[in-house]
Every structure is written in structure tokens, then in C-alpha cells.
Design a protein around this motif. Structure first.
Motif, PDB file in Angstrom:
ATOM      1  N   LEU A  17       0.822  -1.209   0.000  1.00  0.00           N
ATOM      2  CA  LEU A  17       0.000   0.000   0.000  1.00  0.00           C
ATOM      3  C   LEU A  17       0.859   1.263   0.000  1.00  0.00           C
ATOM      4  CD1 LEU A  17      -2.825  -1.031   2.498  1.00  0.00           C
ATOM      5  CD2 LEU A  17      -3.093  -0.542   0.063  1.00  0.00           C
ATOM      6  N   ILE A  18       1.921   1.241   0.793  1.00  0.00           N
ATOM      7  CA  ILE A  18       2.814   2.404   0.845  1.00  0.00           C
ATOM      8  C   ILE A  18       3.483   2.616  -0.509  1.00  0.00           C
ATOM      9  CG2 ILE A  18       4.962   3.295   1.840  1.00  0.00           C
ATOM     10  CD1 ILE A  18       4.158   1.965   4.479  1.00  0.00           C
ATOM     11  N   GLU A  19       3.994   1.520  -1.099  1.00  0.00           N
ATOM     12  CA  GLU A  19       4.644   1.658  -2.412  1.00  0.00           C
ATOM     13  C   GLU A  19       3.644   2.121  -3.468  1.00  0.00           C
ATOM     14  OE1 GLU A  19       7.481  -0.769  -5.557  1.00  0.00           O
ATOM     15  OE2 GLU A  19       6.223  -1.882  -4.164  1.00  0.00           O
ATOM     16  N   LEU A  20       2.439   1.556  -3.422  1.00  0.00           N
ATOM     17  CA  LEU A  20       1.416   1.934  -4.392  1.00  0.00           C
ATOM     18  C   LEU A  20       1.061   3.407  -4.252  1.00  0.00           C
ATOM     19  CD1 LEU A  20      -0.258   0.621  -6.624  1.00  0.00           C
ATOM     20  CD2 LEU A  20      -2.035   0.161  -4.934  1.00  0.00           C
ATOM     21  N   PHE A  21       0.978   3.897  -3.013  1.00  0.00           N
ATOM     22  CA  PHE A  21       0.674   5.304  -2.762  1.00  0.00           C
ATOM     23  C   PHE A  21       1.773   6.204  -3.321  1.00  0.00           C
ATOM     24  CE2 PHE A  21       1.142   9.069  -0.046  1.00  0.00           C
ATOM     25  CZ  PHE A  21      -0.113   9.642  -0.196  1.00  0.00           C
ATOM     26  N   ILE A  22       3.036   5.839  -3.044  1.00  0.00           N
ATOM     27  CA  ILE A  22       4.169   6.652  -3.514  1.00  0.00           C
ATOM     28  C   ILE A  22       4.237   6.664  -5.036  1.00  0.00           C
ATOM     29  CG2 ILE A  22       6.686   6.829  -3.543  1.00  0.00           C
ATOM     30  CD1 ILE A  22       6.676   5.673  -0.702  1.00  0.00           C
ATOM     31  N   LEU A  23       4.064   5.511  -5.651  1.00  0.00           N
ATOM     32  CA  LEU A  23       4.149   5.421  -7.109  1.00  0.00           C
ATOM     33  C   LEU A  23       3.001   6.164  -7.778  1.00  0.00           C
ATOM     34  CD1 LEU A  23       5.266   1.700  -7.598  1.00  0.00           C
ATOM     35  CD2 LEU A  23       6.675   3.763  -7.534  1.00  0.00           C
ATOM     36  N   THR A  24       1.815   6.113  -7.162  1.00  0.00           N
ATOM     37  CA  THR A  24       0.677   6.849  -7.711  1.00  0.00           C
ATOM     38  C   THR A  24       0.933   8.345  -7.661  1.00  0.00           C
ATOM     39  OG1 THR A  24      -0.830   5.103  -6.979  1.00  0.00           O
ATOM     40  CG2 THR A  24      -1.807   7.209  -7.547  1.00  0.00           C
ATOM     41  N   LYS A  25       1.514   8.815  -6.554  1.00  0.00           N
ATOM     42  CA  LYS A  25       1.865  10.240  -6.446  1.00  0.00           C
ATOM     43  C   LYS A  25       2.879  10.611  -7.515  1.00  0.00           C
ATOM     44  CE  LYS A  25       1.394  12.620  -3.012  1.00  0.00           C
ATOM     45  NZ  LYS A  25       0.535  13.764  -2.635  1.00  0.00           N
ATOM     46  N   GLY A  47      -1.505  -2.425  -9.985  1.00  0.00           N
ATOM     47  CA  GLY A  47      -2.402  -2.846  -8.914  1.00  0.00           C
ATOM     48  C   GLY A  47      -2.397  -4.348  -8.718  1.00  0.00           C
ATOM     49  N   SER A  48      -2.306  -5.086  -9.821  1.00  0.00           N
ATOM     50  CA  SER A  48      -2.266  -6.552  -9.742  1.00  0.00           C
ATOM     51  C   SER A  48      -0.994  -7.031  -9.052  1.00  0.00           C
ATOM     52  CB  SER A  48      -2.364  -7.149 -11.147  1.00  0.00           C
ATOM     53  OG  SER A  48      -2.246  -8.555 -11.107  1.00  0.00           O
ATOM     54  N   ILE A  49       0.134  -6.404  -9.398  1.00  0.00           N
ATOM     55  CA  ILE A  49       1.403  -6.772  -8.758  1.00  0.00           C
ATOM     56  C   ILE A  49       1.348  -6.462  -7.264  1.00  0.00           C
ATOM     57  CG2 ILE A  49       3.871  -6.269  -8.658  1.00  0.00           C
ATOM     58  CD1 ILE A  49       3.779  -5.671 -11.641  1.00  0.00           C
ATOM     59  N   ALA A  50       0.763  -5.301  -6.919  1.00  0.00           N
ATOM     60  CA  ALA A  50       0.673  -4.916  -5.507  1.00  0.00           C
ATOM     61  C   ALA A  50      -0.160  -5.912  -4.712  1.00  0.00           C
ATOM     62  CB  ALA A  50       0.066  -3.514  -5.396  1.00  0.00           C
ATOM     63  N   SER A  51      -1.242  -6.402  -5.320  1.00  0.00           N
ATOM     64  CA  SER A  51      -2.088  -7.381  -4.614  1.00  0.00           C
ATOM     65  C   SER A  51      -1.380  -8.715  -4.450  1.00  0.00           C
ATOM     66  CB  SER A  51      -3.406  -7.564  -5.368  1.00  0.00           C
ATOM     67  OG  SER A  51      -3.182  -8.126  -6.654  1.00  0.00           O
ATOM     68  N   TYR A  59      10.065 -13.126   2.767  1.00  0.00           N
ATOM     69  CA  TYR A  59      10.535 -11.772   2.529  1.00  0.00           C
ATOM     70  C   TYR A  59      11.381 -11.653   1.261  1.00  0.00           C
ATOM     71  CZ  TYR A  59       8.987 -10.844   7.278  1.00  0.00           C
ATOM     72  OH  TYR A  59       8.223 -10.706   8.407  1.00  0.00           O
ATOM     73  N   LYS A  60      12.061 -12.732   0.867  1.00  0.00           N
ATOM     74  CA  LYS A  60      12.905 -12.664  -0.325  1.00  0.00           C
ATOM     75  C   LYS A  60      12.081 -12.491  -1.594  1.00  0.00           C
ATOM     76  CE  LYS A  60      16.628 -15.478   1.641  1.00  0.00           C
ATOM     77  NZ  LYS A  60      17.446 -16.716   1.502  1.00  0.00           N
ATOM     78  N   ASP A  61      10.895 -13.081  -1.601  1.00  0.00           N
ATOM     79  CA  ASP A  61      10.052 -13.019  -2.799  1.00  0.00           C
ATOM     80  C   ASP A  61       9.465 -11.624  -3.054  1.00  0.00           C
ATOM     81  OD1 ASP A  61      10.505 -15.679  -3.234  1.00  0.00           O
ATOM     82  OD2 ASP A  61       8.701 -16.346  -2.182  1.00  0.00           O
ATOM     83  N   PHE A  66       8.306  -5.808  -6.001  1.00  0.00           N
ATOM     84  CA  PHE A  66       8.610  -4.449  -5.561  1.00  0.00           C
ATOM     85  C   PHE A  66       9.342  -3.679  -6.658  1.00  0.00           C
ATOM     86  CE2 PHE A  66      10.867  -1.163  -3.252  1.00  0.00           C
ATOM     87  CZ  PHE A  66       9.938  -0.754  -2.298  1.00  0.00           C
ATOM     88  N   VAL A  67      10.374  -4.325  -7.219  1.00  0.00           N
ATOM     89  CA  VAL A  67      11.146  -3.696  -8.300  1.00  0.00           C
ATOM     90  C   VAL A  67      10.300  -3.581  -9.566  1.00  0.00           C
ATOM     91  CG1 VAL A  67      13.156  -3.952  -9.810  1.00  0.00           C
ATOM     92  CG2 VAL A  67      13.348  -4.482  -7.369  1.00  0.00           C
ATOM     93  N   GLY A  68       9.470  -4.608  -9.837  1.00  0.00           N
ATOM     94  CA  GLY A  68       8.620  -4.575 -11.025  1.00  0.00           C
ATOM     95  C   GLY A  68       7.679  -3.388 -11.037  1.00  0.00           C
TER      96      GLY A  68
END
Length: 228
Positions: A17-25, A47-51, A59-61, A66-68
């Protein structure tokens, strides 16, 4: 084990959610109707990747999705910057508007290019309040999928200039009370104090702010109260 899995899911959800928020901004704000088809697809993909990040097993996966998401976002931002810098690139990336109707003729080839049929075109016209093609000069399909309609001059809506009058400029209404809460900044904006507002309340039969769902003030300081 179950508690660990729940806590991990919560943590991954927060991270996505945090990454999605930052990327959307980073990509900027645009209404859904302003998105191009490519923007729409990219948004769904991110959005699909975030879900999917939420249901990862360790944690490794999390690094790959995240990078994608970052790569998809950076690519979208780069395309946006390129389209601003060059009109030709913008036309290549976003496409060009398509004329669907002009000179009292339906452009069937343009309809086919837009993947539309006549029934869909007529439906879009009805949605915008046009039921007679003879009243329309031109219909254009914009790059964001919206339909722009140019009516013939004698069928266009009447405007103030047609009536040879010069009305005063209307200003937006000012909200003074919302859900029983006084908006003091708005009250100062119209150069009034709370005593004045209370007197207006009494004149219209209200005793306290809590009775009011909404109070709007116009440019002549006339207040309309909407009770709860």
C-alpha cells in the motif's frame, strides 16, 4: 505458525500500500476519463502486482514485485515526459483523435478503426442528449475514449452573448457549517463574525450549529441552511 502468517500478510499489505501510494503520487493525478488506454492497462498491472505482494510466502520473494512496480512506474513517467517534449512522440504514444461523423456522413472506416459500431455511436450521442444526427456537425473520438460532439450552429445551446445582456459574475457558494461544525476560516473569508452567523440562525429558526447539516453563503451574504 498461523499468527506468523497473519502478521506477515499484514506487513506485506502495508508495504504494498505504501509503495502503491508513492508510485501513484509519482505518476500524477488524473481522472479515469483522462487516462489513455495504455495508462489504464499500466494502472491495472501495477495494482495486480501490488495485490500479489500480499500473499507472498517469504521476505525474499517481495523484492521482484517491488522492483517490477517501480519499473512500470518509471517507464510510464518517462513516456509522459517524452510526450510533453515532442508533439510527434505524443501522437505516436497516445494516438490521434478520430473523426466519426462529419458533413452529414458517418465515417464507417473510422468507426471500424475505433472498434465501434453505429449502435454504440448512437448510444453515446443519446447519453449526451443528442437524438438527431442532422443536428450535429462533427463527432470526434478523443484519445482518452471520450466522445466530443460539435452541434450545428443553429442547434447549439444558447449562451449569454446571444441575448445581448451583461449579467454579474457569479461567485461560488461558501460553506460556513458542515455537519454541525463551524468553519471559522470560511467565516473570516467573507469578513463576518460568529455573532452575525448566530443572528442568521435565529432568523431562520435554528438554535445551534448541531442542528445544521450544511450552511451555504452566496456573494450577497444570503445564507441557506439545510437541517439534519
Amino acid at each position: 505458525m498461523v499468527i506468523k502468517m497473519i502478521l506477515q500478510t499484514i506487513l506485506f499489505s502495508i508495504i504494498s500500500l505504501i509503495e502503491l501510494f508513492i508510485l501513484t503520487k509519482l505518476m500524477g493525478y488524473r481522472q479515469i476519463t483522462q487516462l489513455s488506454m495504455y495508462d489504464y492497462v499500466i494502472g491495472i498491472t501495477i495494482g495486480s502486482i501490488a495485490s500479489e505482494m500480499v500473499v507472498l510466502s517469504n521476505y525474499k520473494d517481495i523484492i521482484r514485485p517491488f522492483v517490477g512496480m517501480i519499473i512500470y512506474t518509471l517507464f510510464t513517467v518517462c513516456l509522459s515526459l517524452l510526450s510533453r517534449s515532442s508533439l510527434k512522440l505524443r501522437h505516436f504514444i497516445e494516438g490521434n483523435p478520430i473523426t466519426l461523423y462529419q458533413n452529414d456522413k458517418i465515417e464507417t472506416k473510422s468507426l471500424a478503426k475505433a472498434k465501434m459500431d453505429i449502435n454504440e455511436l448512437l448510444m453515446q450521442l443519446r447519453i449526451q442528449g443528442y437524438f438527431d444526427l442532422t443536428q450535429i456537425e462533427r463527432i470526434i473520438l478523443e484519445t482518452n475514449g471520450n466522445i466530443s460532439i460539435y452541434p450545428k450552429t443553429k442547434y447549439r445551446p444558447t449562451i449569454v452573448d446571444d441575448l445581448s445582456i451583461n449579467p454579474d459574475q457569479e461567485l461560488p457558494l461558501i460553506s460556513l457549517i458542515i455537519n454541525g461544525n463551524l468553519l471559522e476560516n470560511q467565516l473570516r473569508y467573507i469578513h463576518k463574525d460568529e455573532e452575525w452567523l448566530k443572528s442568521q440562525l435565529k432568523v431562520q429558526g435554528y438554535k445551534q450549529y448541531q442542528d445544521i447539516a450544511l450552511a451555504l453563503c452566496d456573494q450577497d451574504n444570503n445564507i441557506t441552511f439545510y437541517s439534519k
